[in-house]
Motif scaffolding. Structure first.
Motif: not given
Length: 332
Positions: A200-214
């Protein structure tokens, strides 16, 4: 005389930075306790304010004490050894007035597994993100409930983060938010997590993770092993949601509730990671606009499902947080 204000929370559950800045600009002395950043024991610091009539504002789980976390969430204490819950902060601080600001739209007034509702009447003020008709009656007369808007949403900063200028303008604009990062870090590692979500992490996709340790290691792995654009974990989730046509998330997360309440269609990826698929569906049952995609085989979301989700565009219900309300309550 304006009271000193002390705030607390931990990493992605600390959502009070904007409020702290607004209060500082209004002339209040503010001390922020983000236990994702703090590297020392803050109890002596708190105790020096115990007779000073300070105000305390928190967005943390009220009764998730360090002792309880050792039993049900040991990773929290492992990664944040100086963490204190609001119960522990209040015991050392003895504030003159207390405020609770929810950090989670899926269960804004507490996780059911912690039975947090039982502790909300410890606060003088609950700053609710939206109208909750029966909340005041459940809490009694001491605690006052105010509809203050969503703490993560600020109309003046929706487009301010530099990462949001990245990526293609190709529509629909897809944003992927990854949840359960602690589980994936332990089970798959950074590279394995990137590979797990690669379909699902293809071109034109933006991905964000939460603020978390490491989390930085996981961001690097996604950049190296997928074609998606990584948006910094520090970017406000509301800003990315507002600049997206559809949101994907891998579980029953506050992000999905935030997306729907922001008027943006959402898809929940269903798999057996972190918690059962049935549990995820149960937690999201109050948001019928959410479309589900079976991700057990790690397959891309078909265009037909994206179209189905887009056809369920919800009505925006969230409003910007009312910082002036907090100032008025502090002056009382």
């Amino acid at each position: 005389m304006k009271p000193t204000v002390i705030t607390s929370g931990v990493d992605s559950e600390y959502v009070l930075g904007g409020l702290a800045s607004a209060l500082q600009a209004a002339g209040y002395g503010v001390h922020e306790l983000d236990f994702g950043v703090i590297k020392h024991d803050v109890r002596p610091f708190l105790e020096q304010f115990s007779q000073a009539g300070v105000a305390y504002v928190t967005s943390a789980h009220t009764n998730l004490t360090s002792r309880l976390a050792t039993s049900i969430a040991p990773h929290l204490i492992e990664k944040y050894p100086n963490y204190l819950s609001p119960l522990e902060v209040m015991a050392h601080l003895k504030p003159s007035r207390t405020f609770y600001v929810p950090h989670d739209l899926l269960s804004p007034f507490g996780d059911s597994t912690l039975d947090e509702y039982r502790f909300l009447d410890l606060y003088d003020h609950i700053l609710a993100p939206f109208e909750v008709p029966d909340l005041q009656s459940r809490l009694g007369k001491h605690t006052r409930v105010h509809v203050a808007g969503w703490i993560k949403y600020r109309a003046d900063s929706r487009d301010s983060h530099p990462d949001l200028s990245l990526g293609s303008a190709t529509t629909p604009r897809v944003a992927v938010f990854l949840s359960f990062v602690e589980h994936f870090q332990k089970k798959f590692g950074a590279a394995g997590t990137a590979d797990y979500f690669k379909p699902i992490l293809t071109p034109n996709v933006r991905v964000k993770l939460p603020v978390w340790h490491g989390i930085e290691e996981m961001e690097r792995a996604i950049r190296d092993r997928t074609n998606a654009t990584v948006v910094s974990a520090r970017c406000p989730s509301t800003s990315l949601i507002d600049q997206s046509d559809i949101v994907l998330c891998n579980g029953a997360s506050s992000i999905l509730a935030e997306s729907i309440l922001s008027g943006v269609p959402a898809i929940c990826l269903l798999d057996s990671e972190a918690e059962p698929m049935e549990t995820k569906q149960e937690k999201l049952k109050h948001f019928p606009q959410i479309v589900f995609h079976d991700y057990q085989a790690q397959t891309a979301v078909p265009s037909s499902l994206i179209d189905a989700s887009l056809s369920r565009k919800p009505t925006r219900q969230l409003t910007a947080f009312d910082f002036k309300l907090v100032e008025r309550l502090l002056r009382e």
